[in-house]
Design a protein around this motif. Structure first.
Motif, short mmCIF file in Angstrom:
data_model
loop_
_atom_site.label_atom_id
_atom_site.label_comp_id
_atom_site.label_asym_id
_atom_site.label_seq_id
_atom_site.Cartn_x
_atom_site.Cartn_y
_atom_site.Cartn_z
N LYS A 9 0.89 -1.18 0.00
CA LYS A 9 0.00 0.00 0.00
C LYS A 9 0.91 1.21 0.00
N GLY A 10 0.70 2.16 0.90
CA GLY A 10 1.66 3.25 1.04
C GLY A 10 1.77 4.13 -0.19
N ARG A 11 2.83 4.91 -0.23
CA ARG A 11 2.98 5.93 -1.27
C ARG A 11 3.37 5.37 -2.61
N ARG A 49 5.75 -4.81 2.72
CA ARG A 49 6.11 -3.48 3.23
C ARG A 49 7.38 -3.05 2.51
N ASP A 50 7.49 -1.76 2.28
CA ASP A 50 8.64 -1.29 1.47
C ASP A 50 9.99 -1.63 2.10
N ASP A 51 10.05 -1.61 3.45
CA ASP A 51 11.32 -1.88 4.15
C ASP A 51 11.90 -3.26 3.80
N GLY A 68 11.75 2.71 -3.00
CA GLY A 68 12.44 4.01 -2.99
C GLY A 68 13.96 3.81 -2.93
N ASN A 70 15.92 5.56 -1.40
CA ASN A 70 16.30 5.78 0.00
C ASN A 70 16.38 4.47 0.77
N GLU A 71 15.41 3.57 0.54
CA GLU A 71 15.42 2.27 1.25
C GLU A 71 16.58 1.40 0.77
N GLY A 88 7.39 8.80 -6.91
CA GLY A 88 7.87 8.67 -5.52
C GLY A 88 9.05 9.58 -5.23
N HIS A 89 9.06 10.75 -5.88
CA HIS A 89 10.19 11.66 -5.67
C HIS A 89 10.19 12.22 -4.25
N CYS A 90 11.34 12.24 -3.64
CA CYS A 90 11.53 12.89 -2.34
C CYS A 90 13.03 13.05 -2.14
N TYR A 117 17.19 6.95 9.14
CA TYR A 117 18.15 6.52 8.11
C TYR A 117 19.58 6.65 8.62
N ILE A 156 13.12 12.42 5.39
CA ILE A 156 12.55 12.58 4.06
C ILE A 156 11.78 13.89 3.96
N SER A 177 15.86 11.08 -4.02
CA SER A 177 15.33 9.72 -4.17
C SER A 177 14.11 9.69 -5.06
P1 ATP Z 1 5.29 0.55 4.72
O1 ATP Z 1 4.07 0.34 5.52
O2 ATP Z 1 5.23 -0.16 3.38
O3 ATP Z 1 6.58 0.28 5.46
P2 ATP Z 1 6.08 3.36 4.91
O4 ATP Z 1 5.18 4.09 5.80
O5 ATP Z 1 7.44 2.93 5.35
O6 ATP Z 1 5.29 2.10 4.30
P3 ATP Z 1 5.57 5.29 2.79
O7 ATP Z 1 5.26 6.50 3.61
O8 ATP Z 1 4.45 4.64 2.05
O9 ATP Z 1 6.39 4.18 3.59
O10 ATP Z 1 6.71 5.73 1.75
C1 ATP Z 1 7.24 4.82 0.84
C2 ATP Z 1 8.31 5.52 0.04
O11 ATP Z 1 7.74 6.62 -0.68
C3 ATP Z 1 9.44 6.15 0.81
O12 ATP Z 1 10.42 5.22 1.22
C4 ATP Z 1 9.99 7.14 -0.21
O13 ATP Z 1 10.85 6.48 -1.11
C5 ATP Z 1 8.76 7.58 -0.98
N1 ATP Z 1 8.24 8.94 -0.65
C6 ATP Z 1 7.93 9.90 -1.55
N2 ATP Z 1 7.50 11.02 -0.96
C7 ATP Z 1 7.53 10.80 0.35
C8 ATP Z 1 7.19 11.57 1.49
N3 ATP Z 1 6.74 12.83 1.40
N4 ATP Z 1 7.32 11.00 2.71
C9 ATP Z 1 7.73 9.73 2.82
N5 ATP Z 1 8.09 8.95 1.77
C10 ATP Z 1 7.99 9.47 0.54
#
Ligand code: ATP
Ligand code: MG
Length: 283
Positions: A9-11, A49-51, A68, A70-71, A88-90, A117, A156, A177
């Motif tokens: 899910k997530g971004r 999960r992205d991690d 990302g 970053n991960e 997913g730019h950040c 990080y 981030i 990223s």
């Molecule tokens: P998960 O539950 O899968 O671990 P999460 O909460 O760790 O999700 P998200 O907030 O969904 O992660 O972010 C996933 C990725 O989206 C980040 O690792 C990053 O690469 C990218 N991203 C883009 N913009 C942003 C932002 N404003 N804040 C956080 N991440 C962002």
């Protein structure tokens, strides 16, 4: 079989699924199962999960992953970054309380920096030869300076709004990223071929994403000017109209330039301008 790990899910989840759909990997996404098979290719999608994505790709549990940068950089597993994916730019940035005077990186010497990080942060300051103290925190990093837990943060940033509302200012960007496609470094020959095909399709998709197809009628004596306004992939297509003295001109333009081109074309007599979305461009 080639397995692609994406964020469940997530971004990045929606965009990752959208990309797989646009490049012709047909997966039934109505039931979001953690593992789903494509109907038209020997491909499976693993939702995580992205991690966890860099590790499953490094372990060859999935051969590809969308995550990302970053991960990827933080986890440091042995995976190949195949291509950036333009979503997913950040950025990962250092920020300090807004009233502090900033005099360059030496500002951080001996300071407590809160972050999720720590590896990227420590690598960065080690390279610069500056000693810092790292406060590792899983979330709400931006509140740590006002809570007295840290002097600065490394986190981030996308718009910067969260920093401002927590009385912080961004002073250094450490990593730009975006979502990237990663791969297990030693794929089987069959999976290497599949990856080549996926790369080719992603490239076609990214070229077409920011383009518009433009067609219009134009008086023949304005054709030369129109060709100057419309640099195309090779040159614009020109088709004579049944009406004397008029032609139809077709071209592909960057979306960012669309309105500027339309204004210029109208000024030289263009009529009946149609703007169409481009599905794919194969160069
Ligand atoms: P998960 O539950 O899968 O671990 P999460 O909460 O760790 O999700 P998200 O907030 O969904 O992660 O972010 C996933 C990725 O989206 C980040 O690792 C990053 O690469 C990218 N991203 C883009 N913009 C942003 C932002 N404003 N804040 C956080 N991440 C962002
Ligand atoms: Mg996560």
């Amino acid at each position: 079989m080639l397995r692609i790990a994406i964020q469940n899910k997530g971004r990045l989840g929606e965009e990752s699924l959208g990309l797989l759909g646009r490049i012709g990997i047909e997966i039934d996404t109505t039931k979001r199962k953690y593992l789903a098979k494509a109907s038209n290719l020997p491909i499976e999608m693993l939702n995580l999960r992205d991690d966890d994505i860099p590790q499953v790709v490094a372990d060859n549990v999935a051969q590809l992953g969308i995550v990302g940068l970053n991960e990827v950089e933080e986890k440091g597993y042995d995976v190949t970054v195949v291509t950036r994916l333009c979503f997913g730019h950040c950025r990962l940035s250092l920020a300090i309380p807004k009233n502090e005077e900033y005099n360059g990186l030496k500002y951080f010497r001996g300071k407590r920096i809160a972050t999720s990080y720590p590896n990227i942060l420590n690598r960065f300051f080690k390279e610069k030869g500056i000693e810092i103290r790292t406060v590792v925190i899983a979330g709400s990093v931006e509140i740590t300076p006002s809570a007295g837990m840290a002097d600065a943060i490394f986190d981030i940033v996308s718009s910067g709004g969260t920093l401002v509302s927590n009385g912080l200012k961004e002073v250094e960007t450490v990593l730009e990223s975006e979502a990237v496609l990663i791969a297990y470094p030693t794929l089987t020959d069959e999976n290497k071929r599949l990856l080549e095909e996926i790369k080719f399709r992603i490239e076609s998709d990214s070229i077409s994403r920011n383009k518009k197809y433009l067609l219009m009628n134009i008086p023949n004596d304005s054709l030369e000017k129109a060709i100057e306004i419309l640099p195309s992939m090779r040159s614009p297509t020109i088709i004579p109209l049944a009406a004397d003295g008029w032609s139809s001109i077709h071209s592909v333009v960057n979306s960012s330039e669309l309105w500027d081109k339309v204004r210029q074309l109208k000024a030289i007599g263009a009529e009946g301008i149609l703007v169409l979305s481009v599905d794919k461009i194969i160069l």
